[in-house]
Design a protein around this motif. Structure first.
Motif, PDB file in Angstrom:
ATOM      1  N   UNK A 193       0.829  -1.210   0.000  1.00 42.62           N
ATOM      2  CA  UNK A 193       0.000   0.000   0.000  1.00 42.62           C
ATOM      3  C   UNK A 193       0.864   1.261   0.000  1.00 42.62           C
ATOM      4  N   UNK A 194       1.985   1.216   0.719  1.00 42.51           N
ATOM      5  CA  UNK A 194       2.891   2.367   0.746  1.00 42.51           C
ATOM      6  C   UNK A 194       3.521   2.591  -0.623  1.00 42.51           C
ATOM      7  N   UNK A 195       3.774   1.525  -1.354  1.00 45.60           N
ATOM      8  CA  UNK A 195       4.368   1.645  -2.683  1.00 45.60           C
ATOM      9  C   UNK A 195       3.395   2.254  -3.685  1.00 45.60           C
ATOM     10  N   UNK A 196       2.116   1.957  -3.545  1.00 45.04           N
ATOM     11  CA  UNK A 196       1.110   2.457  -4.480  1.00 45.04           C
ATOM     12  C   UNK A 196       0.634   3.869  -4.145  1.00 45.04           C
ATOM     13  N   UNK A 197       0.930   4.352  -2.954  1.00 41.05           N
ATOM     14  CA  UNK A 197       0.412   5.630  -2.487  1.00 41.05           C
ATOM     15  C   UNK A 197       1.204   6.799  -3.078  1.00 41.05           C
ATOM     16  N   UNK A 198       0.494   7.830  -3.523  1.00 41.20           N
ATOM     17  CA  UNK A 198       1.133   9.023  -4.086  1.00 41.20           C
ATOM     18  C   UNK A 198       1.495  10.046  -3.007  1.00 41.20           C
ATOM     19  N   UNK A 199       0.693  10.113  -1.963  1.00 41.13           N
ATOM     20  CA  UNK A 199       0.914  11.079  -0.890  1.00 41.13           C
ATOM     21  C   UNK A 199       2.090  10.611  -0.013  1.00 41.13           C
ATOM     22  N   UNK A 200       3.139  11.417   0.124  1.00 37.60           N
ATOM     23  CA  UNK A 200       4.297  10.973   0.913  1.00 37.60           C
ATOM     24  C   UNK A 200       3.988  10.778   2.394  1.00 37.60           C
ATOM     25  N   UNK A 201       3.026  11.508   2.914  1.00 31.14           N
ATOM     26  CA  UNK A 201       2.675  11.352   4.326  1.00 31.14           C
ATOM     27  C   UNK A 201       1.948  10.029   4.576  1.00 31.14           C
ATOM     28  N   UNK A 202       1.043   9.676   3.657  1.00 30.65           N
ATOM     29  CA  UNK A 202       0.361   8.383   3.799  1.00 30.65           C
ATOM     30  C   UNK A 202       1.337   7.229   3.575  1.00 30.65           C
ATOM     31  N   UNK A 203       2.300   7.426   2.699  1.00 27.03           N
ATOM     32  CA  UNK A 203       3.336   6.412   2.473  1.00 27.03           C
ATOM     33  C   UNK A 203       4.114   6.174   3.766  1.00 27.03           C
ATOM     34  N   UNK A 204       4.413   7.271   4.468  1.00 27.44           N
ATOM     35  CA  UNK A 204       5.129   7.142   5.737  1.00 27.44           C
ATOM     36  C   UNK A 204       4.249   6.466   6.793  1.00 27.44           C
ATOM     37  N   UNK A 205       2.947   6.725   6.764  1.00 23.61           N
ATOM     38  CA  UNK A 205       2.030   6.084   7.712  1.00 23.61           C
ATOM     39  C   UNK A 205       2.005   4.571   7.490  1.00 23.61           C
ATOM     40  N   UNK A 206       1.915   4.142   6.233  1.00 24.40           N
ATOM     41  CA  UNK A 206       1.886   2.701   5.943  1.00 24.40           C
ATOM     42  C   UNK A 206       3.208   2.027   6.306  1.00 24.40           C
ATOM     43  N   UNK A 207       4.318   2.657   5.975  1.00 28.41           N
ATOM     44  CA  UNK A 207       5.621   2.063   6.287  1.00 28.41           C
ATOM     45  C   UNK A 207       5.858   2.006   7.794  1.00 28.41           C
ATOM     46  N   UNK A 208       5.428   3.037   8.502  1.00 28.06           N
ATOM     47  CA  UNK A 208       5.579   3.047   9.953  1.00 28.06           C
ATOM     48  C   UNK A 208       4.671   2.009  10.603  1.00 28.06           C
ATOM     49  N   UNK A 209       3.486   1.826  10.056  1.00 27.70           N
ATOM     50  CA  UNK A 209       2.578   0.803  10.585  1.00 27.70           C
ATOM     51  C   UNK A 209       3.184  -0.583  10.444  1.00 27.70           C
ATOM     52  N   UNK A 210       3.840  -0.839   9.321  1.00 24.52           N
ATOM     53  CA  UNK A 210       4.508  -2.129   9.140  1.00 24.52           C
ATOM     54  C   UNK A 210       5.653  -2.279  10.136  1.00 24.52           C
ATOM     55  N   UNK A 211       6.439  -1.226  10.325  1.00 26.16           N
ATOM     56  CA  UNK A 211       7.572  -1.292  11.252  1.00 26.16           C
ATOM     57  C   UNK A 211       7.107  -1.538  12.682  1.00 26.16           C
ATOM     58  N   UNK A 212       5.979  -0.950  13.059  1.00 25.65           N
ATOM     59  CA  UNK A 212       5.449  -1.168  14.407  1.00 25.65           C
ATOM     60  C   UNK A 212       4.972  -2.605  14.563  1.00 25.65           C
ATOM     61  N   UNK A 213       4.386  -3.181  13.520  1.00 27.69           N
ATOM     62  CA  UNK A 213       3.931  -4.572  13.616  1.00 27.69           C
ATOM     63  C   UNK A 213       5.109  -5.522  13.771  1.00 27.69           C
ATOM     64  N   UNK A 214       6.237  -5.237  13.124  1.00 27.74           N
ATOM     65  CA  UNK A 214       7.441  -6.059  13.290  1.00 27.74           C
ATOM     66  C   UNK A 214       8.012  -5.869  14.688  1.00 27.74           C
ATOM     67  N   UNK A 215       7.995  -4.653  15.184  1.00 31.28           N
ATOM     68  CA  UNK A 215       8.514  -4.374  16.525  1.00 31.28           C
ATOM     69  C   UNK A 215       7.734  -5.133  17.589  1.00 31.28           C
ATOM     70  N   UNK A 216       6.439  -5.280  17.401  1.00 32.05           N
ATOM     71  CA  UNK A 216       5.628  -5.997  18.379  1.00 32.05           C
ATOM     72  C   UNK A 216       6.073  -7.454  18.488  1.00 32.05           C
ATOM     73  N   UNK A 217       6.469  -8.050  17.372  1.00 32.90           N
ATOM     74  CA  UNK A 217       6.935  -9.431  17.404  1.00 32.90           C
ATOM     75  C   UNK A 217       8.235  -9.561  18.191  1.00 32.90           C
ATOM     76  N   UNK A 218       9.071  -8.533  18.160  1.00 31.97           N
ATOM     77  CA  UNK A 218      10.344  -8.583  18.862  1.00 31.97           C
ATOM     78  C   UNK A 218      10.252  -8.175  20.324  1.00 31.97           C
ATOM     79  N   UNK A 219       9.277  -7.375  20.690  1.00 32.72           N
ATOM     80  CA  UNK A 219       9.240  -6.865  22.052  1.00 32.72           C
ATOM     81  C   UNK A 219       8.652  -7.852  23.053  1.00 32.72           C
ATOM     82  N   UNK A 220       8.012  -8.903  22.577  1.00 31.64           N
ATOM     83  CA  UNK A 220       7.540  -9.931  23.503  1.00 31.64           C
ATOM     84  C   UNK A 220       8.747 -10.705  24.023  1.00 31.64           C
TER      85      UNK A 220
END
Length: 95
Positions: A42-69
């Protein structure tokens, strides 16, 4: 007497309660990183740079949750195969 146990795995010598283990194996925990990979698409298809950052950050947070347990995952059994197919069409296969 304790010097010979420094650096060794002492958990195999005692019985540990099941409450300290996570209810998944280590290969399942590695596969968790690919679970929300559609957010990167979704971040790759998005034209708005702010929404692109939102999608990429959401993915990074989901990966972080797997590591913080901090619970210890179960060790996989020798020859155990784990396959995960997510909705984006990505297939993860690990042994």
């Amino acid at each position: 007497m304790m010097q010979k146990y420094i650096g060794s795995d002492v958990t195999s010598m005692v019985t540990l309660p099941i409450l300290i283990f996570e209810s998944m194996t280590m290969i399942q925990k590695v596969a968790e990183m690919l679970e929300y990979s559609h957010l990167l698409d979704l971040a790759d298809e998005c034209e708005d740079p702010y929404m692109r950052m939102v999608y990429a950050t959401s993915w990074a947070i989901s990966v972080y949750y797997a590591y913080q347990r901090t619970w210890k995952p179960f060790n996989p059994i020798l020859g155990e195969i784990y396959e995960m197919v997510n909705h984006g069409g990505i297939t993860f296969l690990a042994e």
